[in-house]
Enzyme design. Structure first.
Site, PDB file in Angstrom:
ATOM      1  N   CYS A 115       0.832  -1.213   0.000  1.00 25.70           N
ATOM      2  CA  CYS A 115       0.000   0.000   0.000  1.00 25.70           C
ATOM      3  C   CYS A 115       0.866   1.263   0.000  1.00 25.70           C
ATOM      4  O   CYS A 115       0.649   2.167  -0.806  1.00 25.70           O
ATOM      5  CB  CYS A 115      -0.965  -0.025   1.172  1.00 25.70           C
ATOM      6  SG  CYS A 115      -0.199  -0.361   2.765  1.00 25.70           S
TER       7      CYS A 115
HETATM    8  N1  LIG Z   1      -4.385  -4.878   4.989  1.00 27.15           N
HETATM    9  C1  LIG Z   1      -3.874  -4.132   3.995  1.00 27.15           C
HETATM   10  O1  LIG Z   1      -4.188  -2.927   3.852  1.00 27.15           O
HETATM   11  C2  LIG Z   1      -2.908  -4.739   3.028  1.00 27.15           C
HETATM   12  C3  LIG Z   1      -2.493  -6.053   3.124  1.00 27.15           C
HETATM   13  N2  LIG Z   1      -1.617  -6.567   2.208  1.00 27.15           N
HETATM   14  C4  LIG Z   1      -1.112  -7.930   2.318  1.00 27.15           C
HETATM   15  O2  LIG Z   1      -2.148  -8.875   2.084  1.00 27.15           O
HETATM   16  C5  LIG Z   1      -1.881 -10.065   2.825  1.00 27.15           C
HETATM   17  C6  LIG Z   1      -3.079 -10.326   3.715  1.00 27.15           C
HETATM   18  O3  LIG Z   1      -3.147  -9.241   4.631  1.00 27.15           O
HETATM   19  P1  LIG Z   1      -4.399  -8.941   5.518  1.00 27.15           P
HETATM   20  O4  LIG Z   1      -5.630  -9.374   4.827  1.00 27.15           O
HETATM   21  O5  LIG Z   1      -4.270  -7.534   5.955  1.00 27.15           O
HETATM   22  O6  LIG Z   1      -4.084  -9.909   6.759  1.00 27.15           O
HETATM   23  P2  LIG Z   1      -5.088 -10.637   7.751  1.00 27.15           P
HETATM   24  O7  LIG Z   1      -4.276 -11.047   8.915  1.00 27.15           O
HETATM   25  O8  LIG Z   1      -6.278  -9.790   7.981  1.00 27.15           O
HETATM   26  O9  LIG Z   1      -5.532 -11.926   6.928  1.00 27.15           O
HETATM   27  C7  LIG Z   1      -4.674 -12.969   6.597  1.00 27.15           C
HETATM   28  C8  LIG Z   1      -5.517 -14.208   6.444  1.00 27.15           C
HETATM   29  O10 LIG Z   1      -4.677 -15.300   6.065  1.00 27.15           O
HETATM   30  C9  LIG Z   1      -5.060 -16.428   6.835  1.00 27.15           C
HETATM   31  N3  LIG Z   1      -3.952 -17.391   6.887  1.00 27.15           N
HETATM   32  C10 LIG Z   1      -2.798 -17.278   7.590  1.00 27.15           C
HETATM   33  N4  LIG Z   1      -2.018 -18.363   7.358  1.00 27.15           N
HETATM   34  C11 LIG Z   1      -2.713 -19.165   6.497  1.00 27.15           C
HETATM   35  C12 LIG Z   1      -2.446 -20.416   5.889  1.00 27.15           C
HETATM   36  N5  LIG Z   1      -1.294 -21.087   6.112  1.00 27.15           N
HETATM   37  N6  LIG Z   1      -3.365 -20.938   5.047  1.00 27.15           N
HETATM   38  C13 LIG Z   1      -4.525 -20.287   4.802  1.00 27.15           C
HETATM   39  N7  LIG Z   1      -4.848 -19.091   5.360  1.00 27.15           N
HETATM   40  C14 LIG Z   1      -3.941 -18.537   6.192  1.00 27.15           C
HETATM   41  C15 LIG Z   1      -5.417 -15.853   8.178  1.00 27.15           C
HETATM   42  O11 LIG Z   1      -6.163 -16.773   8.927  1.00 27.15           O
HETATM   43  P3  LIG Z   1      -6.804 -16.387  10.361  1.00 27.15           P
HETATM   44  O12 LIG Z   1      -8.076 -15.646  10.018  1.00 27.15           O
HETATM   45  O13 LIG Z   1      -7.085 -17.714  10.992  1.00 27.15           O
HETATM   46  O14 LIG Z   1      -5.805 -15.542  11.070  1.00 27.15           O
HETATM   47  C16 LIG Z   1      -6.204 -14.611   7.752  1.00 27.15           C
HETATM   48  O15 LIG Z   1      -7.567 -14.905   7.518  1.00 27.15           O
HETATM   49  C17 LIG Z   1      -0.625  -9.821   3.659  1.00 27.15           C
HETATM   50  O16 LIG Z   1       0.494 -10.367   3.012  1.00 27.15           O
HETATM   51  C18 LIG Z   1      -0.561  -8.313   3.702  1.00 27.15           C
HETATM   52  O17 LIG Z   1       0.746  -7.915   3.940  1.00 27.15           O
HETATM   53  C19 LIG Z   1      -1.185  -5.820   1.158  1.00 27.15           C
HETATM   54  C20 LIG Z   1      -1.547  -4.519   1.007  1.00 27.15           C
HETATM   55  C21 LIG Z   1      -2.419  -3.861   1.981  1.00 27.15           C
HETATM   56  C1  LIG Z   2      -0.519  -0.070   8.916  1.00 28.98           C
HETATM   57  C2  LIG Z   2       0.349  -1.264   8.594  1.00 28.98           C
HETATM   58  O1  LIG Z   2       0.757  -1.999   9.476  1.00 28.98           O
HETATM   59  N1  LIG Z   2       0.648  -1.458   7.317  1.00 28.98           N
HETATM   60  C3  LIG Z   2       1.441  -2.565   6.879  1.00 28.98           C
HETATM   61  C4  LIG Z   2       1.576  -2.561   5.391  1.00 28.98           C
HETATM   62  C5  LIG Z   2       0.339  -2.928   4.653  1.00 28.98           C
HETATM   63  C6  LIG Z   2       0.646  -3.396   3.237  1.00 28.98           C
HETATM   64  O2  LIG Z   2       0.914  -2.702   2.311  1.00 28.98           O
HETATM   65  O3  LIG Z   2       0.711  -4.678   3.092  1.00 28.98           O
HETATM   66  P1  LIG Z   2       1.961  -5.578   2.836  1.00 28.98           P
HETATM   67  O4  LIG Z   2       2.305  -5.919   4.215  1.00 28.98           O
HETATM   68  O5  LIG Z   2       1.492  -6.717   2.051  1.00 28.98           O
HETATM   69  O6  LIG Z   2       3.021  -4.908   2.144  1.00 28.98           O
HETATM   70  C7  LIG Z   2       2.851  -2.523   7.443  1.00 28.98           C
HETATM   71  O7  LIG Z   2       3.402  -1.454   7.661  1.00 28.98           O
HETATM   72  O8  LIG Z   2       3.454  -3.615   7.520  1.00 28.98           O
END
Ligand SMILES: NC(=O)C1=CN([C@@H]2O[C@H](COP(=O)(O)OP(=O)(O)OC[C@H]3O[C@@H](n4cnc5c(N)ncnc54)[C@H](OP(=O)(O)O)[C@@H]3O)[C@@H](O)[C@H]2O)C=CC1
Ligand SMILES: CC(=O)N[C@@H](CCC(=O)OP(=O)(O)O)C(=O)O
Length: 310
Positions: A115
């Site tokens: 992000c």
């Molecule tokens: N949030 C954001 O704004 C952004 C996130 N991302 C990236 O997207 C990815 C997901 O992030 P986010 O949705 O925020 O994280 P969350 O922690 O909200 O969700 C991750 C999900 O993955 C599940 N999980 C973990 N391990 C496994 C596994 N081995 N097999 C299947 N499912 C699994 C978790 O299960 P459980 O529910 O049981 O914990 C959870 O539901 C990350 O890599 C993050 O860095 C990228 C850009 C922005």
């Molecule tokens: C507020 C906050 O914690 N933000 C996350 C980044 C979110 C994101 O871009 O996701 P990825 O982790 O997939 O790069 C951090 O700084 O690690």
């Protein structure tokens, strides 16, 4: 007939938003595993190999594990939302505006940008490419994010500790977004990155302050804005703010999802200083919206199908 997309990690913050966009999509349909099987390796292996597309919304290690579960002979094309493959060989960086729509359309492995890098790269990469900002400049980026950026764990924390008003972090100067910022902007040096979180659910502001007058290229703020306007002309997702400088930019506590991004250049009267500012939704163009935009391009569907553009 709709095209199935397996969403691995569909119960997470990013996954839920991707599923919602796929459910509303005219040409895709989401495939998710039920709660009992969503972490079961054999169920995931089967789902990862039998669908034309998979989106990984997982922590980095689980994303690497998912890729290892895909049979090399399988035709499954992957978009990884994690930071596991953003600078990895064999992966295309999923930023169509910078990398090119054709490159995304042809890719079988796409690493969705982080992000914060989405905001930073949108501002800096076109200007470095155009020679207006020096590639050897020591760039600084200050950023503020909503707490959903940290996924379920940070959401829980901010909801359990409502007295947190501001959280500065990344204080060890080794944030995982540094490699993709440097590589995809084509910079000689690593970026000095100061991220923070505020008690708003979603939304972010990414800022690059610049001493233009100290640069060998000595660009004007107007030249930077003109270049960004030309670069994003016709983009359905990225817009360039023009006109009067606003008195303020606000992140609201509970806004609607937004898959767009606005970039701006604010300069001072003497022309010495500029502030490059990107505003976006960390869960929109910063994650789930970008994943859908990439899937659309990969499948040959309209780029903005099912995107939430305000
Ligand atoms: N949030 C954001 O704004 C952004 C996130 N991302 C990236 O997207 C990815 C997901 O992030 P986010 O949705 O925020 O994280 P969350 O922690 O909200 O969700 C991750 C999900 O993955 C599940 N999980 C973990 N391990 C496994 C596994 N081995 N097999 C299947 N499912 C699994 C978790 O299960 P459980 O529910 O049981 O914990 C959870 O539901 C990350 O890599 C993050 O860095 C990228 C850009 C922005
Ligand atoms: C507020 C906050 O914690 N933000 C996350 C980044 C979110 C994101 O871009 O996701 P990825 O982790 O997939 O790069 C951090 O700084 O690690």
């Amino acid at each position: 007939m709709t095209v199935p997309v397996f969403v691995d990690g569909a119960a997470g913050t990013t996954g839920l938003e991707i599923v919602a966009r796929l459910e509303a999509h005219p040409h895709f349909e989401p495939v998710v595993l039920d709660d009992a099987r969503r972490k079961d390796a054999s169920a995931r292996r089967e789902a990862l190999n039998e669908h034309p597309f998979a989106v990984l919304c997982l922590p980095d290690d689980a994303a690497r594990e998912a890729v290892a579960l895909v049979d090399p002979a399988s035709a499954t094309r992957i978009v990884d939302a994690s930071s596991a493959h953003r600078v990895a060989d064999g992966w295309t960086y999923g930023f169509p505006e910078l990398i090119g729509r054709d490159a995304i359309a042809e890719a079988s492995r796409v690493g969705n940008p982080g992000c914060y890098p989405t905001g930073f790269l949108a501002l800096v990469a076109p200007l470095v490419r155009a020679g207006l900002l020096p590639a050897d400049w020591p760039f600084t980026v200050n950023a503020v994010s909503g707490y959903s950026g940290g996924g379920k764990a940070l959401i829980e924390r901010f909801e359990e500790e409502p007295d947190i008003a501001f959280r500065a972090y990344g204080l060890d100067l080794s944030h995982k977004h540094l490699p993709e910022m440097q590589q995809h902007a084509g910079l000689d040096h690593g970026v000095l990155f100061a991220p923070s979180v505020v008690p708003a659910y979603r939304g972010m502001l990414v800022e690059v302050p610049l001493h233009l007058g100290a640069m060998a290229t000595d660009p004007s703020a107007d030249a930077l804005r003109d270049e960004l306007e030309a670069f994003y002309a016709g983009s359905p997702v990225v817009s360039v703010r023009s006109g009067e400088t606003p008195a303020e930019l606000l992140i609201h506590r509970d806004p609607d999802p937004d898959d767009g991004m606005a970039v701006a250049v604010f300069g001072n009267a003497g022309g010495w200083n500029a502030r490059l500012v990107a505003t976006l939704d960390n869960l929109g163009k910063g994650a789930s919206g970008a994943a859908i935009q990439n899937l659309n391009l990969m499948a040959g569907f309209p780029e903005t199908a099912s995107l939430r553009l305000r």
